[in-house]
Write a protein that holds these residues in place. Sequence first.
Motif, mmCIF file in Angstrom:
data_model
loop_
_atom_site.group_PDB
_atom_site.id
_atom_site.type_symbol
_atom_site.label_atom_id
_atom_site.label_comp_id
_atom_site.label_asym_id
_atom_site.label_seq_id
_atom_site.Cartn_x
_atom_site.Cartn_y
_atom_site.Cartn_z
ATOM 1 N N VAL A 74 0.947 -1.211 0.044
ATOM 2 C CA VAL A 74 -0.023 0.088 -0.105
ATOM 3 C C VAL A 74 0.892 1.242 -0.054
ATOM 4 O O VAL A 74 2.066 1.391 0.538
ATOM 5 C CB VAL A 74 -0.886 0.133 1.280
ATOM 6 N N TYR A 75 0.390 2.241 -0.704
ATOM 7 C CA TYR A 75 0.821 3.434 -0.380
ATOM 8 C C TYR A 75 0.176 4.340 0.591
ATOM 9 O O TYR A 75 -0.958 4.363 0.915
ATOM 10 C CB TYR A 75 0.773 4.358 -1.560
ATOM 11 N N THR A 76 1.252 4.835 1.792
ATOM 12 C CA THR A 76 0.693 5.484 2.699
ATOM 13 C C THR A 76 1.569 6.713 3.476
ATOM 14 O O THR A 76 2.579 6.896 2.683
ATOM 15 C CB THR A 76 0.388 4.428 3.853
ATOM 16 N N GLY A 77 0.829 7.445 4.537
ATOM 17 C CA GLY A 77 1.773 8.442 4.716
ATOM 18 C C GLY A 77 0.929 9.115 5.922
ATOM 19 O O GLY A 77 -0.104 8.746 6.439
ATOM 20 N N LEU A 78 1.496 10.523 6.255
ATOM 21 C CA LEU A 78 0.876 11.356 7.203
ATOM 22 C C LEU A 78 0.660 10.785 8.897
ATOM 23 O O LEU A 78 -0.247 11.154 9.492
ATOM 24 C CB LEU A 78 -0.453 11.762 6.612
ATOM 25 N N ALA A 79 1.878 9.950 9.025
ATOM 26 C CA ALA A 79 1.884 9.564 10.500
ATOM 27 C C ALA A 79 1.960 10.552 11.438
ATOM 28 O O ALA A 79 2.347 11.654 11.112
ATOM 29 C CB ALA A 79 3.200 8.702 10.433
ATOM 30 N N ARG A 80 1.266 10.416 12.433
ATOM 31 C CA ARG A 80 1.648 11.367 13.379
ATOM 32 C C ARG A 80 2.783 11.753 14.091
ATOM 33 O O ARG A 80 3.657 10.694 14.521
ATOM 34 C CB ARG A 80 0.594 10.894 14.647
ATOM 35 N N TRP A 83 6.495 10.479 15.169
ATOM 36 C CA TRP A 83 6.619 9.331 14.022
ATOM 37 C C TRP A 83 6.617 9.649 12.666
ATOM 38 O O TRP A 83 5.431 10.360 12.173
ATOM 39 C CB TRP A 83 5.610 8.091 14.352
ATOM 40 N N GLY A 84 7.709 9.102 11.767
ATOM 41 C CA GLY A 84 7.431 9.241 10.439
ATOM 42 C C GLY A 84 7.459 7.992 9.776
ATOM 43 O O GLY A 84 7.212 6.999 10.405
ATOM 44 N N THR A 85 7.841 8.042 8.378
ATOM 45 C CA THR A 85 7.731 6.848 7.655
ATOM 46 C C THR A 85 9.107 5.994 7.561
ATOM 47 O O THR A 85 9.238 4.838 7.143
ATOM 48 C CB THR A 85 7.201 6.939 6.414
#
Length: 319
Positions: A74-80, A83-85
């Motif tokens: 999956v493509y994802t993002g915008l972690a809180r 925390w980053g990716t």
Amino acid sequence: MRAAVVNTPESTPVCADFPDPEQRPGQAPLSLVGAGLHYVVRGMASGRHYDSDQAYPLVPGIDAVARTDDGRLVYTGLARSPWGTMAEWMVTPFEVDLPAGADPLAVAAGMNPAMAGWMPLTAHRKEVGALGTVLVLGATGMSGSQAVRAALALGAKQVIAAGRDHEALERLRGLGAITVPLAPTASDGRATALAVAVAEAQPTLVLDFVWGPVAEATFAVLGKTGTDDDSAVIDYVQIGSLAGTEAALPAALLRSRRIRISGSGTGSVSKAEMISELPRILARFADGTFDAPYTAYPLSRVGEAWAHQGRTRAVVVPD
């Protein structure tokens, strides 16, 4: 978990232990496949980007390709934050399945740059019904080159690609773009080439990935065409500032041309709008419209990834 960790605004990330991300009810963490090291990632990690909360230590990374607990890519993002990716595990608010045929690491390298041009292009097309002539400033960077490809794929009448990398310009010419060599200052003679191209094919949409003196040179070119009751509206969209963060805007340009100047980025485009476009952008990676060359670095070598330069984009992958 193991993660890239930025301890101060000036420091290079190091691979170290970091607390696991906070869980979301009913959602298992995603495992990292690849996270792109984009310009915005560097800006947010250093605190220079307007969307940075400047809280340290932090894990950098705004998006990624990840694997779900049932094996889907999956493509994802915008972690809180914090925390980053760029970590073994991530918890994020959205997931979009990768289509068959899409290279996961090319998606990690190229989705953020592709989105930068795709959003204003599709917004303009929805408003006016069709794309006319599109001028892309900074067309030889990854974001700019993806914007040229997107404009051509979305049916632009003509695309003028202006940039400094002659080899990249030749590749864009091969795709069907009109190419113009750009200079870092308005005094360079290459500004004349831009004036000629604009005079021959009046742009209705300008995508500016560089700003600074390049924008000033473009303002001068757009203002030389004089007043014309029949001239089309020009939408000038400011997206990046690689050539400078400031540009002087002539008052006469605003009065003599039907021109609208706006920006596109986090804050001016809603997250819901961006997420809704992701499947269509991902499809362009699968069909070959978008091409994002990359160099992969394992998480343990994130410092080398941070120092990476060249035509490829660094992508951080698991060890």
